[in-house]
Enzyme design. Sequence first.
Site, PDB file in Angstrom:
ATOM      1  N   HIS A  42       4.709  -5.027  -4.526  1.00  0.00           N
ATOM      2  CA  HIS A  42       4.024  -4.765  -5.800  1.00  0.00           C
ATOM      3  C   HIS A  42       4.973  -4.506  -6.970  1.00  0.00           C
ATOM      4  O   HIS A  42       4.517  -4.126  -8.053  1.00  0.00           O
ATOM      5  CB  HIS A  42       3.069  -3.577  -5.661  1.00  0.00           C
ATOM      6  CG  HIS A  42       1.865  -3.888  -4.821  1.00  0.00           C
ATOM      7  ND1 HIS A  42       0.897  -4.787  -5.210  1.00  0.00           N
ATOM      8  CD2 HIS A  42       1.486  -3.443  -3.597  1.00  0.00           C
ATOM      9  CE1 HIS A  42      -0.038  -4.872  -4.270  1.00  0.00           C
ATOM     10  NE2 HIS A  42       0.298  -4.064  -3.276  1.00  0.00           N
ATOM     11  N   HIS A  95       5.108   0.546   3.057  1.00  0.00           N
ATOM     12  CA  HIS A  95       4.115  -0.503   2.770  1.00  0.00           C
ATOM     13  C   HIS A  95       2.764  -0.281   3.436  1.00  0.00           C
ATOM     14  O   HIS A  95       1.745  -0.568   2.818  1.00  0.00           O
ATOM     15  CB  HIS A  95       4.615  -1.908   3.141  1.00  0.00           C
ATOM     16  CG  HIS A  95       3.601  -2.996   2.943  1.00  0.00           C
ATOM     17  ND1 HIS A  95       3.156  -3.383   1.704  1.00  0.00           N
ATOM     18  CD2 HIS A  95       2.929  -3.779   3.837  1.00  0.00           C
ATOM     19  CE1 HIS A  95       2.266  -4.373   1.846  1.00  0.00           C
ATOM     20  NE2 HIS A  95       2.104  -4.613   3.129  1.00  0.00           N
ATOM     21  N   HIS A 120       1.325   2.511   4.245  1.00  0.00           N
ATOM     22  CA  HIS A 120       0.713   3.701   3.624  1.00  0.00           C
ATOM     23  C   HIS A 120       0.215   4.753   4.624  1.00  0.00           C
ATOM     24  O   HIS A 120      -0.244   5.807   4.206  1.00  0.00           O
ATOM     25  CB  HIS A 120      -0.440   3.317   2.691  1.00  0.00           C
ATOM     26  CG  HIS A 120       0.014   2.654   1.422  1.00  0.00           C
ATOM     27  ND1 HIS A 120      -0.739   2.630   0.280  1.00  0.00           N
ATOM     28  CD2 HIS A 120       1.164   2.007   1.117  1.00  0.00           C
ATOM     29  CE1 HIS A 120      -0.087   1.976  -0.670  1.00  0.00           C
ATOM     30  NE2 HIS A 120       1.076   1.582  -0.179  1.00  0.00           N
ATOM     31  N   ASP A 149       5.354   5.365  -0.317  1.00  0.00           N
ATOM     32  CA  ASP A 149       4.676   4.766  -1.476  1.00  0.00           C
ATOM     33  C   ASP A 149       3.826   5.764  -2.273  1.00  0.00           C
ATOM     34  O   ASP A 149       2.817   6.268  -1.769  1.00  0.00           O
ATOM     35  CB  ASP A 149       3.771   3.612  -1.040  1.00  0.00           C
ATOM     36  CG  ASP A 149       4.484   2.567  -0.185  1.00  0.00           C
ATOM     37  OD1 ASP A 149       5.385   2.944   0.587  1.00  0.00           O
ATOM     38  OD2 ASP A 149       4.118   1.383  -0.280  1.00  0.00           O
ATOM     39  N   HIS A 162      10.283  -2.552   3.753  1.00  0.00           N
ATOM     40  CA  HIS A 162       8.908  -2.618   3.267  1.00  0.00           C
ATOM     41  C   HIS A 162       8.218  -3.764   3.986  1.00  0.00           C
ATOM     42  O   HIS A 162       8.389  -4.932   3.635  1.00  0.00           O
ATOM     43  CB  HIS A 162       8.944  -2.843   1.755  1.00  0.00           C
ATOM     44  CG  HIS A 162       7.655  -2.552   1.082  1.00  0.00           C
ATOM     45  ND1 HIS A 162       7.261  -1.269   0.782  1.00  0.00           N
ATOM     46  CD2 HIS A 162       6.652  -3.367   0.674  1.00  0.00           C
ATOM     47  CE1 HIS A 162       6.076  -1.313   0.190  1.00  0.00           C
ATOM     48  NE2 HIS A 162       5.691  -2.574   0.122  1.00  0.00           N
ATOM     49  N   GLU A 192       6.302   1.714  -5.573  1.00  0.00           N
ATOM     50  CA  GLU A 192       5.692   0.397  -5.853  1.00  0.00           C
ATOM     51  C   GLU A 192       4.230   0.462  -6.270  1.00  0.00           C
ATOM     52  O   GLU A 192       3.725  -0.486  -6.855  1.00  0.00           O
ATOM     53  CB  GLU A 192       5.858  -0.556  -4.664  1.00  0.00           C
ATOM     54  CG  GLU A 192       4.954  -0.221  -3.501  1.00  0.00           C
ATOM     55  CD  GLU A 192       4.515  -1.437  -2.696  1.00  0.00           C
ATOM     56  OE1 GLU A 192       4.987  -2.539  -2.957  1.00  0.00           O
ATOM     57  OE2 GLU A 192       3.676  -1.263  -1.806  1.00  0.00           O
ATOM     58  N   ASN A 193       3.535   1.570  -5.954  1.00  0.00           N
ATOM     59  CA  ASN A 193       2.117   1.679  -6.332  1.00  0.00           C
ATOM     60  C   ASN A 193       1.877   2.816  -7.316  1.00  0.00           C
ATOM     61  O   ASN A 193       0.756   3.317  -7.454  1.00  0.00           O
ATOM     62  CB  ASN A 193       1.245   1.919  -5.091  1.00  0.00           C
ATOM     63  CG  ASN A 193       1.498   0.930  -3.986  1.00  0.00           C
ATOM     64  OD1 ASN A 193       2.124   1.264  -2.978  1.00  0.00           O
ATOM     65  ND2 ASN A 193       1.056  -0.291  -4.168  1.00  0.00           N
TER      66      ASN A 193
END
Length: 276
Positions: free
Chosen positions: A68, A178, A180, A8, A153, A39-40
Amino acid sequence: MRILFLGDVVGRPGRVAVMEQLPTLRERYALDFVVVNGENAAGGFGITEPILNELLDAGADVVTTGNHVFDQREALVFIERHDRLLRPLNFPPGTPGKGAGLFKAKSGAEVLVINAQGRVFMADLDDPFRAVERELEACGLKSGADAILIDFHAEATSEKEALGHFVDGRATAVIGTHTHVPTADEQILNKGTAYVSDAGMCGDFDSVLGMDKEEPLQRFLTKIPSGRFSPSSGEATLCGVAIEVDDGTGLARAIAPLRLGGRLSQTEPAFFLTEV
Ligand SMILES: [Fe+2]
Ligand SMILES: [Fe+2]
């Protein structure tokens, strides 16, 4: 075949790390295929079209996402024009975009990338196991694809491990995203699938999951939101895993972590540092 997967990307520090380092890494490691979870990437929440293009220009072949994916509402529209942007496969029928695709690696090999999302401590989506099963039935290893990568994820390590064993011998790699935080359980499962519970993030680790630590800390202390979450602005650690694929079987020969820059201990995949 040599594959790099980056976890991510969180905000500008994560994007800068990818843009500065990925082009060099593609050369240095003679990479055939690169997947980046984005996604981030937009301020910690979702992805915009210009940012998607930045990640693709930096050397990502495919950008995966997760819960996200649609935080930036425009993604509901532009995801339909970008076949290199995936969202979780097991979102409800009718959700824009797609959760899997077949892509050509630099070597000419066909790589199936599947993006699925877990359900434990997360939204109650369709069954990710059955959704992945359907993709593998439609396009199996060596019958339809030369390699199969699954970005799972998910929050719970139990669900991630279970999915790894579920597809063992039928996919090249299951890579968790997901949470992190990179996990140290990278391994080749019994039947040849590479596995790691979480690839970690490309973000600043002087943070709470890549976000400036003040607001998350206040929320834990007071239960009262007092501001917005914003990405922590220190230098990011580029986090991911490298996978060496056995081109004969499409299964994994090796998996190793990559961590470059920022605060985490640095590590590079030794098997990528030798001549091809
Ligand atoms: Fe994330
Ligand atoms: Fe997520």
